[in-house]
Scaffold this motif. Structure first.
Motif, mmCIF file in Angstrom:
data_model
loop_
_atom_site.group_PDB
_atom_site.id
_atom_site.type_symbol
_atom_site.label_atom_id
_atom_site.label_comp_id
_atom_site.label_asym_id
_atom_site.label_seq_id
_atom_site.Cartn_x
_atom_site.Cartn_y
_atom_site.Cartn_z
ATOM 1 N N THR A 11 -3.552 -1.906 4.990
ATOM 2 C CA THR A 11 -4.373 -0.810 4.487
ATOM 3 C C THR A 11 -5.070 -1.254 3.205
ATOM 4 O O THR A 11 -4.495 -1.957 2.367
ATOM 5 C CB THR A 11 -3.492 0.428 4.211
ATOM 6 O OG1 THR A 11 -2.890 0.836 5.432
ATOM 7 C CG2 THR A 11 -4.300 1.576 3.643
ATOM 8 N N ASP A 12 -6.313 -0.827 3.055
ATOM 9 C CA ASP A 12 -7.119 -1.172 1.886
ATOM 10 C C ASP A 12 -6.427 -0.707 0.597
ATOM 11 O O ASP A 12 -5.821 0.367 0.543
ATOM 12 C CB ASP A 12 -8.484 -0.486 2.026
ATOM 13 C CG ASP A 12 -9.408 -0.812 0.878
ATOM 14 O OD1 ASP A 12 -10.009 -1.886 0.905
ATOM 15 O OD2 ASP A 12 -9.510 0.023 -0.039
ATOM 16 N N VAL A 15 -7.390 2.699 -0.654
ATOM 17 C CA VAL A 15 -6.783 3.781 0.119
ATOM 18 C C VAL A 15 -5.318 3.955 -0.275
ATOM 19 O O VAL A 15 -4.820 5.087 -0.399
ATOM 20 C CB VAL A 15 -6.909 3.517 1.636
ATOM 21 C CG1 VAL A 15 -6.146 4.566 2.443
ATOM 22 C CG2 VAL A 15 -8.377 3.511 2.048
ATOM 23 N N GLN A 33 1.319 5.526 6.893
ATOM 24 C CA GLN A 33 0.442 4.358 6.841
ATOM 25 C C GLN A 33 1.000 3.186 7.638
ATOM 26 O O GLN A 33 0.484 2.067 7.548
ATOM 27 C CB GLN A 33 0.206 3.938 5.386
ATOM 28 C CG GLN A 33 1.481 3.623 4.615
ATOM 29 C CD GLN A 33 1.244 3.577 3.125
ATOM 30 O OE1 GLN A 33 0.885 4.587 2.524
ATOM 31 N NE2 GLN A 33 1.417 2.401 2.525
ATOM 32 N N GLN A 53 -7.269 3.719 8.352
ATOM 33 C CA GLN A 53 -6.528 3.166 7.219
ATOM 34 C C GLN A 53 -5.178 3.863 7.039
ATOM 35 O O GLN A 53 -4.205 3.247 6.598
ATOM 36 C CB GLN A 53 -7.351 3.325 5.940
ATOM 37 C CG GLN A 53 -8.602 2.476 5.895
ATOM 38 C CD GLN A 53 -8.285 1.024 5.622
ATOM 39 O OE1 GLN A 53 -7.542 0.695 4.716
ATOM 40 N NE2 GLN A 53 -8.851 0.127 6.427
ATOM 41 N N PHE A 76 -12.042 6.644 -5.951
ATOM 42 C CA PHE A 76 -11.780 6.893 -4.535
ATOM 43 C C PHE A 76 -13.022 7.326 -3.753
ATOM 44 O O PHE A 76 -12.912 7.800 -2.633
ATOM 45 C CB PHE A 76 -10.689 7.963 -4.389
ATOM 46 C CG PHE A 76 -9.421 7.644 -5.121
ATOM 47 C CD1 PHE A 76 -8.868 6.372 -5.070
ATOM 48 C CD2 PHE A 76 -8.779 8.614 -5.893
ATOM 49 C CE1 PHE A 76 -7.699 6.067 -5.753
ATOM 50 C CE2 PHE A 76 -7.613 8.333 -6.572
ATOM 51 C CZ PHE A 76 -7.070 7.045 -6.515
ATOM 52 N N VAL A 79 -13.445 6.254 -0.089
ATOM 53 C CA VAL A 79 -12.502 6.690 0.944
ATOM 54 C C VAL A 79 -13.178 7.736 1.829
ATOM 55 O O VAL A 79 -13.738 8.714 1.324
ATOM 56 C CB VAL A 79 -11.216 7.270 0.329
ATOM 57 C CG1 VAL A 79 -10.255 7.727 1.423
ATOM 58 C CG2 VAL A 79 -10.543 6.231 -0.573
ATOM 59 N N GLY A 98 -11.608 5.177 8.452
ATOM 60 C CA GLY A 98 -11.120 5.737 7.194
ATOM 61 C C GLY A 98 -9.762 6.366 7.341
ATOM 62 O O GLY A 98 -8.856 5.812 7.972
ATOM 63 N N VAL A 99 -9.603 7.549 6.759
ATOM 64 C CA VAL A 99 -8.326 8.269 6.779
ATOM 65 C C VAL A 99 -8.423 9.423 7.773
ATOM 66 O O VAL A 99 -9.323 10.262 7.673
ATOM 67 C CB VAL A 99 -7.974 8.816 5.378
ATOM 68 C CG1 VAL A 99 -6.707 9.666 5.431
ATOM 69 C CG2 VAL A 99 -7.803 7.661 4.393
#
Length: 1021
Positions: A11-12, A15, A33, A53, A76, A79, A98-99
């Motif tokens: 994961t980045d 993030v 995650q 992510q 952020f 994100v 993304g999320v």
């Protein structure tokens, strides 16, 4: 030995920092995650795959606000987010790099029902069928329908502006949304309602996005009103994706921004809550199933049904019908869609009439039937027959078959699978037949197979061409066809996306809208989401942004699957062929489909989730050059060496034991499976988790050491006969609380059942049934053998519930047969469940050889526990193939049913009611079992009523494992506990030993097996 799979798709860092900040800010929901959690939402019901992510599961609206506010920090701003509900989108609507913000796990409550005013308020994660179950006692329902209604969420329906059967009368989701509570990307809350335009202009600007977006959207829709009216086609399935047309009333006095959010695919805001209007449940419903000699005839005849004032007209072609006939679902509708003698049924129209006025409804149906009779007599329009169904249960069964047809198309044999990408085209209904002719010519020109079904009354037809997307050339063909269909739809004045939203088809938006209107869409997007963080790439991008739209060529599952060698894909097809239809997310607590998913609300713990994990596991093995099939064969052929055992212990307990291995994540998901096998028949694709689960565990434990409890289960059939020599002593040892605690803490087992006292042998002491002699049976004449029945023992019933076997012996005797107990032979199912495949193969070979000897006698072989009997048919066949032989072991009801003509019927006693709780494996593998038990009881004058339940939660030894106890309790509470609470326990029966054991430990009730109840019935006659 299986290698460690140490690669992690990390994961980045931004993030990760965002997730930590989110937790510190008081986010109350779940944050996941792990690679497995991300993979579980990397796909939907489309062909696309996009790894996010992270996944977050907000608890409530405040969590969504917190998410937005934390995301406003400058650190952020990169994100991005995508809302997700049931994951049933067919075009990748919720997929994101993304999320993922999954609303379904926690935000799934019906908040308020107001039957007096005809509305309901719900959280966005409420499932459509769940909502209707809550509304039914009040006489209402939420009328927009869709084939995925048992797992699709209201939030997802709003985001795609979903609709389906009955839309001519009931409209789309947006027609029923009174207001929504939405959270924008900055955390500001927008509560929509129809506002006077003057009031909108007076709204304060403020610092948040909500009011600014509202004012700009109103201005755009007003200033461009004429262009909007000119562009939006006058269809029942009007354009989705920023519905600029229907935000205003006709006089342009009232503006409802909620209409913009309907169909926006989460690209403008998160939907937190919705207030919906309700429709009264019709008092009269009738379904006329019209049969045709061709699909074209069905299409061309549909307008007549619409003119006859039908609520809906659904059509299905012969391909879909034939797939349904091969599925478990056909058992429920075969009498409602009977074949026409001397004719071939190649298409059907399902025509429904529904009304509050029963007499008017009957008049309309009678008029249609009279017209149909004339047309049949004159051999017009290809009509070969029809059937009328006015039974609500029957109507529901037919629609269930129709809904399942979506998934059934994916069960087509071979590497080419019907693909959803041009499957919801919508044209004016009067153009539909001609459009389909050209559509077929287009597909035939590419030599493609396809299935068709849909809502012909609204001009919507689902067409899914069969493609092998593991073939790069076929993937390119998908884009070619997509472009051609877009042009064809335009020719007939329709839409490419009449029902399922845009998603990865967003690239066609600019051409459809034209530059002027598309610019205004982008202006609206910029007002809501100026930095393109809400489901970026879908519908449109913000004005002045250089971001691109997603495209049909986006990354697909096939890209990853083709990295697995064909031989491996074919060997693991039970996992590889999962198409993401998501039926395993079924909300219905009485459905046996995937109890672990129902309890955990964790997509990893579903057949789809587990199949996806195994696919990735196979891909990672392929990247390391490992052939799991060859490794599997090697492990099957020999015992492990001393070095392998030492290495296994090192991997489990040594210095590297905490090192990352993706296999651990797969194992976590597999360990939560109850191995009930409902997926193997309930899933339209027949994803068989227990099958590939046992294979995975077999390989996993070549690298890691098994827990002690697995060995106890695997070898239970070896030591049970020994323990049964002194059952009272064993029970006394296990009875004290300190021993139970010790067993739980050391071995990991709880609530161990006591052995039967007296034993089966003792309870039948001196009985002829205990005098099995194979040689003696072999010398009997064929006529003499007709009087005998051989009872095949299973370990659990014979040693833990011996009364059932004893009573079956007595029942067979009462019915004039000579029962004989076959010497106990291990069945091996427990070994298979735990992945001891080498040991299971040995057990299966030995037992199959013995049972084949008995089968040569031509005497019925019968077992009382359905799960163990079905193991002989399923797992034995899978393991042994042709070497299994031809022996057949029947369940008790399969043996009894053909005997009925030979047995005297008993007079009916209406007060003699019994309630059957069938084993979930039996219900799914033998779909007529409950009906057949009812027929048997009826013959003997009793009444049997099947009780609609899912899994009991015991599932062999699953419920006895300490770490599974809470899940087992939860599964039991879903359907078994509430149903038992309403019935007389003395009249309740369960076919499965595990089910009876579960009830006994939680309710302290000893349920009967149906053979015991029958013995009681026959004895009282």
């Amino acid at each position: 030995m299986l290698p460690a799979l140490t690669h992690q798709d990390s994961t980045d860092d931004v993030v990760l920092s965002f997730l930590r900040a989110l937790e510190n800010a008081g986010f109350r929901g779940d944050i996941e995650q792990s690679y497995a959690s991300r993979l579980a939402v990397a796909t939907d019901n489309s062909v696309y795959q996009q790894l996010p992510q992270a996944v977050v599961f907000p608890k409530d609206e405040q969590d969504l606000v917190t998410l937005g506010r934390v995301g406003q920090d400058a650190e952020f701003r990169s994100v991005t987010f995508s809302a997700r509900g049931g994951g049933t989108g067919t075009n990748g609507q919720s997929l994101t790099p993304g999320v993922v913000v999954d609303i379904s796990r926690h935000m799934n409550k019906v908040l308020e029902i107001n039957p007096e005013e005809g509305w309901v308020k719900v959280q966005a994660g409420v499932i459509k069928d769940q909502l209707n179950d809550a509304l039914r006692p009040h006489g209402f329902f939420f009328s927009p329908d869709l084939s995925t209604s048992n797992r699709a969420t209201i939030g997802g329906m709003i985001n795609t502006d979903a609709s389906g059967q009955g839309s001519l009368k009931y409209g789309k989701t947006s027609d029923h949304v009174l207001s929504v509570k939405a959270v924008l990307v900055d955390g500001s809350v927008l509560e929509t309602e129809a506002l006077e335009t003057a009031a909108i202009q007076c709204l304060p600007e403020g610092s948040d996005l909500a009011n600014r977006a509202l004012k700009l959207a109103e201005q755009v829709c007003r200033d461009k009103r004429q262009q909007i009216l000119d562009k939006f086609p006058p269809l029942n399935r009007f354009l989705t994706g920023y519905d600029l047309k229907n935000v205003f009333d006709d006089e342009l006095n009232r503006f409802d921004i909620g209409r913009l959010l309907c169909g926006a695919e989460g690209s403008l805001a998160f939907i937190a809550e919705a207030k919906l209007n309700l429709t009264p449940i019709p008092k009269s419903r009738v379904l006329v199933n019209i049969k045709y000699d061709s699909f074209d005839s069905a299409l061309r005849n549909a307008p007549m049904m619409v003119e006859a004032k039908a609520l809906s007209v659904e059509t299905v072609d012969s391909r879909v019908l034939n797939l349904a006939k091969q599925d478990i679902v056909w058992h429920t509708v075969s009498d409602l869609l009977a074949e026409v003698p001397g004719q071939e049924m190649l298409g059907i129209n399902m025509v429904e009439y529904a009304s509050q006025d029963t007499e008017e409804n009957q008049r309309l149906v009678a008029a249609l039937c009279a017209r149909l009779d004339e047309m049949i007599a004159e051999k017009q329009n290809g009509i070969i027959g029809y059937q009328v169904c006015d039974d609500l249960a029957g109507i529901q069964k037919i629609y269930t078959m129709r809904k399942k047809a979506v998934g059934l198309l994916g069960a087509a044999k071979g590497s080419k699978k019907p693909v959803a990408f041009a499957e919801d085209t919508c044209v004016p209904p009067e153009n539909l037949a001609d459009f389909i002719v050209e559509f077929r010519q287009l597909l035939d020109g590419h030599n493609l197979d396809y299935g068709m079904f849909g809502h012909v009354d609204a001009g919507v037809l689902h067409v899914r061409p069969a493609l092998d997307l593991c073939d790069p050339q076929q993937e390119l063909l998908m884009k070619t066809i997509s472009d051609q269909v877009v042009a064809l739809v335009a020719k007939y004045g329709g839409l490419m996306w009449g029902e399922h939203g845009k998603g990865y088809r967003s690239e066609y938006g600019p051409d459809f809208f034209g530059e002027e209107l598309f610019t205004e869409l982008r202006r609206i997007k910029a007002a809501f989401d100026p930095e393109n963080r809400m489901n970026p790439g879908k519908i449109c991008t913000p004005l002045d942004s250089d971001a691109e739209l997603v495209k049909v060529e986006g990354q697909k599952r096939g890209y990853f699957d083709r990295q697995i060698p064909v031989k491996i894909r074919d060997s693991f097809k039970q996992a590889m062929e999962c198409n993401g239809n998501g039926l395993c997310f079924n909300y219905d607590t009485s459905s046996p489909m995937c109890p672990s998913m129902k309890i955990t609300a964790d997509r990893r713990h579903s057949p789809k989730g587990r199949a996806g994990l195994v696919r990735e596991w196979l891909r990672q093995l392929a990247q390391q050059g490992i052939d799991p099939v060859t490794l599997e064969q090697d492990l099957m052929s020999r015992t492990p060496t001393v070095k392998e055992i030492i290495d296994r212990l090192k991997n489990t307990f040594g210095a590297t034991r905490k090192d990352y291995d993706f296999s651990h994540e797969v194992m976590e998901a597999m360990n939560g499976c109850l191995a009930c096998k409902a997926c193997a028949s309930q899933c339209p694709i027949k994803v068989d988790v227990p099958s590939f689960r046992s294979r995975f565990m077999h390989l996993y434990y070549s690298r890691y050491q098994r827990p002690v409890k697995d060995y106890l289960v695997a070898y239970v059939e070896s030591y049970l006969p020994v323990m049964a020599k002194a059952p009272a002593t064993f029970n006394a040892i296990m009875r004290p609380q300190w021993m139970k605690t010790l067993t739980a803490n050391t071995v990991g087992y709880v609530d161990m059942p006591p052995l039967s006292v007296p034993t089966l042998t003792e309870s039948l002491d001196g009985h002829h049934a205990t005098r099995f002699d194979l040689t003696w049976l072999q010398v009997l004449s064929e006529r003499e053998r007709e009087d005998y029945v051989l009872i095949v023992q299973d370990p659990f019933t014979s040693f833990y519930d011996a009364e059932v076997v004893r009573d079956f012996v007595l029942l067979a005797e009462k019915l004039g047969k000579k029962p004989l107990l076959v010497p106990f032979k291990p069945n091996g199912k427990a070994q298979h469940v735990k992945g001891f495949l080498r040991q299971f193969a040995k057990t299966a070979r030995n037992t199959a050889d013995f049972l084949n000897q008995l089968a040569a006698l031509n005497i019925p072989l019968v077992g009382v526990d359905p799960a163990l009997v079905l193991c002989y048919r399923d797992e034995y066949n899978e393991m042994l193939g042709e070497k299994r032989g031809e022996f057949a072991v029947l369940t008790a009801h399969e043996w009894l049913l053909p005997l009925l003509p030979q047995l005297d019927a008993l007079s009916s006693r209406q007060d003699d009611n019994w309630y059957l709780f069938a084993h979930c494996t039996e219900k799914t593998k033998l779909p007529n079992a409950e009906k057949e038990w009812a027929t048997i009881f009826r013959h003997f004058g009793a009444v049997l009523q099947p009780v609609s339940v899912g899994c009991c939660g015991m599932a062999g030894t699953f419920g006895h494992e300490k770490d599974k106890l809470e899940v087992s309790k939860g599964v039991y509470a879903l359907s078994w506990q509430p149903n038992l609470a309403q019935l007389d326990p003395e009249r309740c029966m369960a076919t499965g030993y595990s089910c009876r054991s579960q009830v006994k430990r939680f309710e302290h009730i000893k349920m009967k097996h149906p053979v015991q109840a029958l013995l009681q019935v026959v004895s009282l006659a």
